[in-house]
Enzyme design. Sequence first.
Site, PDB file in Angstrom:
ATOM      1  N   GLY A  53       0.840  -1.187   0.000  1.00 25.70           N
ATOM      2  CA  GLY A  53       0.000   0.000   0.000  1.00 25.70           C
ATOM      3  C   GLY A  53       0.885   1.251   0.000  1.00 25.70           C
ATOM      4  O   GLY A  53       1.449   1.586  -1.024  1.00 25.70           O
ATOM      5  N   SER A 120       6.422  -4.579  -2.147  1.00 26.67           N
ATOM      6  CA  SER A 120       5.924  -3.279  -2.595  1.00 26.67           C
ATOM      7  C   SER A 120       6.168  -2.257  -1.474  1.00 26.67           C
ATOM      8  O   SER A 120       7.295  -2.129  -1.022  1.00 26.67           O
ATOM      9  CB  SER A 120       4.447  -3.411  -2.980  1.00 26.67           C
ATOM     10  OG  SER A 120       4.015  -2.303  -3.699  1.00 26.67           O
ATOM     11  N   TRP A 121       5.146  -1.531  -1.002  1.00 24.96           N
ATOM     12  CA  TRP A 121       5.355  -0.657   0.155  1.00 24.96           C
ATOM     13  C   TRP A 121       5.897  -1.460   1.337  1.00 24.96           C
ATOM     14  O   TRP A 121       6.674  -0.949   2.148  1.00 24.96           O
ATOM     15  CB  TRP A 121       4.056   0.054   0.552  1.00 24.96           C
ATOM     16  CG  TRP A 121       4.064   0.479   1.997  1.00 24.96           C
ATOM     17  CD1 TRP A 121       3.418  -0.125   3.037  1.00 24.96           C
ATOM     18  CD2 TRP A 121       4.817   1.557   2.575  1.00 24.96           C
ATOM     19  NE1 TRP A 121       3.718   0.515   4.228  1.00 24.96           N
ATOM     20  CE2 TRP A 121       4.570   1.555   3.967  1.00 24.96           C
ATOM     21  CE3 TRP A 121       5.679   2.536   2.060  1.00 24.96           C
ATOM     22  CZ2 TRP A 121       5.133   2.474   4.837  1.00 24.96           C
ATOM     23  CZ3 TRP A 121       6.256   3.451   2.929  1.00 24.96           C
ATOM     24  CH2 TRP A 121       5.974   3.419   4.296  1.00 24.96           C
ATOM     25  N   ASP A 276       7.387  -5.505 -13.832  1.00 32.68           N
ATOM     26  CA  ASP A 276       6.643  -4.807 -12.787  1.00 32.68           C
ATOM     27  C   ASP A 276       6.472  -3.346 -13.211  1.00 32.68           C
ATOM     28  O   ASP A 276       7.456  -2.616 -13.343  1.00 32.68           O
ATOM     29  CB  ASP A 276       7.429  -4.904 -11.469  1.00 32.68           C
ATOM     30  CG  ASP A 276       6.658  -4.380 -10.265  1.00 32.68           C
ATOM     31  OD1 ASP A 276       5.772  -3.535 -10.454  1.00 32.68           O
ATOM     32  OD2 ASP A 276       6.973  -4.819  -9.145  1.00 32.68           O
ATOM     33  N   HIS A 304       3.948  -7.219 -10.965  1.00 35.85           N
ATOM     34  CA  HIS A 304       4.119  -6.718  -9.599  1.00 35.85           C
ATOM     35  C   HIS A 304       3.592  -7.651  -8.505  1.00 35.85           C
ATOM     36  O   HIS A 304       4.167  -7.732  -7.428  1.00 35.85           O
ATOM     37  CB  HIS A 304       3.404  -5.359  -9.488  1.00 35.85           C
ATOM     38  CG  HIS A 304       3.532  -4.707  -8.147  1.00 35.85           C
ATOM     39  ND1 HIS A 304       4.746  -4.269  -7.644  1.00 35.85           N
ATOM     40  CD2 HIS A 304       2.604  -4.424  -7.183  1.00 35.85           C
ATOM     41  CE1 HIS A 304       4.562  -3.739  -6.443  1.00 35.85           C
ATOM     42  NE2 HIS A 304       3.276  -3.824  -6.143  1.00 35.85           N
TER      43      HIS A 304
END
Length: 331
Positions: A53, A120-121, A276, A304
């Site tokens: 996120g 990711s985050w 990605d 991703h």
Amino acid sequence: METKNEIPELNRNLYPDIEPYSTGFLKVSDLHTVYWEQSGNPNGHPVVFLHGGPGGGTSPSNRKFFDPEFYRIVLFDQRGAGKSTPHACLEENTTWDLVEDIEKLREHLEIPEWQVFGGSWGSTLALAYSQSHPDKVTGIVLRGIFLLRKKEIDWFYEGGAAAIYPDAWEPFRDFIPENERGSLINAYWKRLNSDDLERQYAAARAWTKWEMMTAHLLPNEETSKKGDDDKFSLAFARIENHYFVNKGFFSSDSFLLDNVEKIRHISTVIVQGRYDVCCPMMSAWDLHKAWPEAELKVVADAGHSANEPGIASELVAGNEKLKNIIMRNGP
């Protein structure tokens, strides 16, 4: 030949669904309470899962990357996300608040040290946490590297990725009037923080759909539909946008790369999809160059999402590799 036999074949298949053996809520500030859960082996090696996120929250499928007989699997929803309260709240919500929440949770669960897993985050937060508390981290598995640098934000939210996904990009762009398109991040910020809840929801849906439509190498309908869920979208879009407007609350653009020295000694596997679009491979490559001791696995046929077969397979194998190191070195 003998040496070859000593290296066990790594499992690359996701583990079966499991249920948590304990769940709870931890009050981390006067305002925020975070949801946590534990599954797997209560006496196993602890691992903490850091979701993406920011604002994405956890889901039951996140447990399947870990051997439930070996690992004590800890999942939690970061401030404002998932089951944590207050929902979609931006007050007292910074990278450094989350880093301290991870520490509070570790202490609450009486865990001396643990493995860190983030995509990711979640990779951003895993790096920030590990650099702040390297003595508490036994190993790291990262996926879809995001260093929260200006060029990464500009690529995905200011028009770069539009070259690959013009069909998904235009509804995201066109939600904002032409005279405000100089900075889409700021234009969305105004709407996501509007006094009108319906206006917030509309902006959140547009923001979330753009991201979900680009998360897989091949279109994934289930992921794309997340943009229709107002509750999920509001936390996801508001919190992401808040972090991006504030440059991740880092003191410099290259903060995470500049502090690699603090974690160089920690066994680490980096998994990156070649195609990605959300977190392009340039960031994983920059991290790999700054930190050649970490193993970089590039998945040739993936984008991703952690749920793409090639990525999931390498994530499981990364955990298995760290499991073998722990078993070899003993308690």
